[in-house]
Enzyme design. Sequence first.
Site, PDB file in Angstrom:
ATOM      1  N   ASP A  64       7.957  -6.992   3.366  1.00 42.98           N
ATOM      2  CA  ASP A  64       8.322  -5.967   2.394  1.00 42.98           C
ATOM      3  C   ASP A  64       9.493  -5.161   2.935  1.00 42.98           C
ATOM      4  O   ASP A  64       9.810  -5.248   4.112  1.00 42.98           O
ATOM      5  CB  ASP A  64       7.143  -5.030   2.055  1.00 42.98           C
ATOM      6  CG  ASP A  64       6.831  -4.019   3.147  1.00 42.98           C
ATOM      7  OD1 ASP A  64       7.711  -3.234   3.539  1.00 42.98           O
ATOM      8  OD2 ASP A  64       5.670  -3.992   3.611  1.00 42.98           O
ATOM      9  N   SER A  65      10.124  -4.412   2.093  1.00 42.92           N
ATOM     10  CA  SER A  65      11.224  -3.463   2.358  1.00 42.92           C
ATOM     11  C   SER A  65      12.483  -3.888   1.616  1.00 42.92           C
ATOM     12  O   SER A  65      13.096  -4.918   1.943  1.00 42.92           O
ATOM     13  CB  SER A  65      11.546  -3.298   3.853  1.00 42.92           C
ATOM     14  OG  SER A  65      10.439  -2.687   4.522  1.00 42.92           O
ATOM     15  N   GLY A  66      12.798  -3.129   0.588  1.00 41.63           N
ATOM     16  CA  GLY A  66      14.067  -3.308  -0.119  1.00 41.63           C
ATOM     17  C   GLY A  66      14.082  -4.373  -1.198  1.00 41.63           C
ATOM     18  O   GLY A  66      15.128  -4.629  -1.796  1.00 41.63           O
ATOM     19  N   ARG A 114      11.465   3.958   5.998  1.00 42.37           N
ATOM     20  CA  ARG A 114      10.987   5.347   6.017  1.00 42.37           C
ATOM     21  C   ARG A 114      10.625   5.841   7.405  1.00 42.37           C
ATOM     22  O   ARG A 114      10.278   6.995   7.586  1.00 42.37           O
ATOM     23  CB  ARG A 114       9.753   5.469   5.102  1.00 42.37           C
ATOM     24  CG  ARG A 114      10.075   5.299   3.651  1.00 42.37           C
ATOM     25  CD  ARG A 114       8.839   5.015   2.826  1.00 42.37           C
ATOM     26  NE  ARG A 114       7.987   6.158   2.550  1.00 42.37           N
ATOM     27  CZ  ARG A 114       8.208   7.053   1.595  1.00 42.37           C
ATOM     28  NH1 ARG A 114       9.287   6.969   0.852  1.00 42.37           N
ATOM     29  NH2 ARG A 114       7.368   8.038   1.383  1.00 42.37           N
ATOM     30  N   HIS A 170       8.664  -0.304   6.680  1.00 44.04           N
ATOM     31  CA  HIS A 170       8.032   0.760   5.898  1.00 44.04           C
ATOM     32  C   HIS A 170       9.022   1.240   4.819  1.00 44.04           C
ATOM     33  O   HIS A 170       9.109   2.426   4.495  1.00 44.04           O
ATOM     34  CB  HIS A 170       7.650   1.931   6.822  1.00 44.04           C
ATOM     35  CG  HIS A 170       6.353   2.607   6.472  1.00 44.04           C
ATOM     36  ND1 HIS A 170       5.166   2.299   7.071  1.00 44.04           N
ATOM     37  CD2 HIS A 170       6.059   3.602   5.587  1.00 44.04           C
ATOM     38  CE1 HIS A 170       4.203   3.078   6.586  1.00 44.04           C
ATOM     39  NE2 HIS A 170       4.724   3.878   5.674  1.00 44.04           N
ATOM     40  N   SER A 227      -4.097   2.119   0.129  1.00 41.37           N
ATOM     41  CA  SER A 227      -3.787   2.921   1.316  1.00 41.37           C
ATOM     42  C   SER A 227      -4.982   3.739   1.774  1.00 41.37           C
ATOM     43  O   SER A 227      -5.792   4.189   0.954  1.00 41.37           O
ATOM     44  CB  SER A 227      -2.622   3.857   0.974  1.00 41.37           C
ATOM     45  OG  SER A 227      -2.482   4.847   1.959  1.00 41.37           O
ATOM     46  N   PRO A 262       0.838  -1.212   0.000  1.00 45.14           N
ATOM     47  CA  PRO A 262       0.000   0.000   0.000  1.00 45.14           C
ATOM     48  C   PRO A 262       0.866   1.251   0.000  1.00 45.14           C
ATOM     49  O   PRO A 262       1.833   1.340   0.755  1.00 45.14           O
ATOM     50  CB  PRO A 262      -0.785  -0.119   1.316  1.00 45.14           C
ATOM     51  CG  PRO A 262       0.032  -1.016   2.189  1.00 45.14           C
ATOM     52  CD  PRO A 262       0.746  -1.958   1.264  1.00 45.14           C
TER      53      PRO A 262
HETATM   54  C1  LIG Z   1       5.621   6.774  -1.439  1.00 40.42           C
HETATM   55  C2  LIG Z   1       5.276   5.758  -0.396  1.00 40.42           C
HETATM   56  C3  LIG Z   1       4.055   5.844   0.275  1.00 40.42           C
HETATM   57  C4  LIG Z   1       3.713   4.878   1.232  1.00 40.42           C
HETATM   58  N1  LIG Z   1       2.491   4.954   1.835  1.00 40.42           N
HETATM   59  C5  LIG Z   1       2.118   3.963   2.697  1.00 40.42           C
HETATM   60  C6  LIG Z   1       0.806   3.966   3.246  1.00 40.42           C
HETATM   61  O1  LIG Z   1       0.001   4.837   2.969  1.00 40.42           O
HETATM   62  N2  LIG Z   1       0.508   2.951   4.104  1.00 40.42           N
HETATM   63  C7  LIG Z   1       1.396   1.949   4.412  1.00 40.42           C
HETATM   64  O2  LIG Z   1       1.078   1.055   5.184  1.00 40.42           O
HETATM   65  N3  LIG Z   1       2.634   1.937   3.891  1.00 40.42           N
HETATM   66  C8  LIG Z   1       3.011   2.909   3.029  1.00 40.42           C
HETATM   67  N4  LIG Z   1       4.246   2.870   2.465  1.00 40.42           N
HETATM   68  C9  LIG Z   1       5.164   1.752   2.782  1.00 40.42           C
HETATM   69  C10 LIG Z   1       4.949   0.577   1.811  1.00 40.42           C
HETATM   70  O3  LIG Z   1       3.717  -0.043   2.039  1.00 40.42           O
HETATM   71  C11 LIG Z   1       6.054  -0.477   1.986  1.00 40.42           C
HETATM   72  O4  LIG Z   1       6.149  -0.831   3.344  1.00 40.42           O
HETATM   73  C12 LIG Z   1       7.415  -0.018   1.480  1.00 40.42           C
HETATM   74  O5  LIG Z   1       7.297   0.804   0.351  1.00 40.42           O
HETATM   75  C13 LIG Z   1       8.244  -1.238   1.123  1.00 40.42           C
HETATM   76  O6  LIG Z   1       9.552  -0.899   0.824  1.00 40.42           O
HETATM   77  P1  LIG Z   1      10.103  -0.722  -0.690  1.00 40.42           P
HETATM   78  O7  LIG Z   1       9.550   0.581  -1.179  1.00 40.42           O
HETATM   79  O8  LIG Z   1      11.575  -0.708  -0.467  1.00 40.42           O
HETATM   80  O9  LIG Z   1       9.626  -1.898  -1.498  1.00 40.42           O
HETATM   81  C14 LIG Z   1       4.620   3.834   1.533  1.00 40.42           C
HETATM   82  C15 LIG Z   1       5.835   3.763   0.847  1.00 40.42           C
HETATM   83  C16 LIG Z   1       6.158   4.697  -0.102  1.00 40.42           C
HETATM   84  C17 LIG Z   1       7.465   4.563  -0.832  1.00 40.42           C
END
Ligand SMILES: Cc1cc2nc3c(=O)[nH]c(=O)nc-3n(C[C@H](O)[C@H](O)[C@H](O)COP(=O)(O)O)c2cc1C
Length: 380
Positions: A301-303, A273, A270, A110, A81
Amino acid sequence: MFHARRIVTAEDARRMASKRLPNMVFDYIDGAAGHGLGEAENRRVLNAIRLRTRVLRNVATQDLATDLFGRAAGLPFGIAPMGMCNLSAPGADLMLARLAARRNIPVGVSTASSTPLEKMIETAEGNAWFQLYYTDDRAAGDALLERARASGYTVLVLTVDVPVVGRRPRELKHGFQMPFRFGASQFIDCVLHPRWSLSTLAHGAPGLANFDGSTSRFDRSASRAGADWDYLERLRDQWKGRLVIKGVLDCEDACRIRDAGADAIQVSSHGGRQLDSAPLPIAALGDIRKAVGDDYPLFYDSGIRSGEDVVKACAMGADYVFLGRPFQFAIAADGERGLETYCSLLETEAKLTLAMLGARSICEIGADNIAGAQPGAACP
Ligand SMILES: Cc1cc2nc3c(=O)[nH]c(=O)nc-3n(C[C@H](O)[C@H](O)[C@H](O)COP(=O)(O)O)c2cc1C
């Protein structure tokens, strides 16, 4: 002029997106907490995982289909999301939903999506999971849950790693905020990226489509610190569908969440982030798998950037894997064609990796596929 055929790796899509997107949008998507060291270190550890190659096993076919809450998913990875996806290109949310429908994989929708949650699940032909953020406004939270239920969502993802929004310097330096506000520096940034600006102007600036702005609002910077174990218990009672808890990095928390009746845990930082010095999610995944036992559903998730990474996450204990940023970059680079190209390359790489490991199905992958995990496995 960029062509989809030039997307051969996630880094290609990222590089193209960095040219197309205004700096403030690129930095919002690409940015991480603090100095980005946690995100980079997680990538380093993922890269360092060695997989155990096996031979003479007749791997003429490879099957990537897997079971997800009793439903067949076409691929072992889905779309995480992400709020405000339409910043990467007008209509990005719906491109992701159409990909989910074509490939039979889940798209995370999201709370802060730029397309209404009802439109997303309709376009995704049911392959959509609703992601919820805790709010102190109980009536507003209940109203969102009711909309999700009424429009056919059967999986709810509660994100718990945002008690406060992480400090992301690359966003802060541009004054990035939601809803979007334009000042002089944002204006210049847009002028220097005319292609994105003109198409965004033509379609209207993306908004927070699940909120009408008068009777309901989403405040990105609002504290979500009130979420606690009582809230989880209440939510578990209230939501009769599947419940996934996203953003877990601690074994004790994971066991308690499992015992509280959640149907799955999504191990995630996340995407790095939230807290720069948080545990590395790929390492936490292995620890949490041991803590919760072999049979409890774990997502990751992540990376993740390649099909090989997807297989590595499965070997570390994930039952299903999600990617975030790369999908948005593929869209920014080459629209729906770029998204399809990137998804296909993940698929090809994952199949190729299975063949090298002597496996025919993603469902066979586990700790046994990590080189060095067994005495002598990595020895000459
Ligand atoms: C631009 C952006 C917006 C995101 N917004 C949400 C969100 O609204 N809710 C949420 O649970 N995670 C959010 N995430 C986190 C993603 O769901 C996910 O955990 C993360 O992008 C995974 O890492 P990756 O980008 O390295 O694949 C966001 C990530 C990004 C990059």
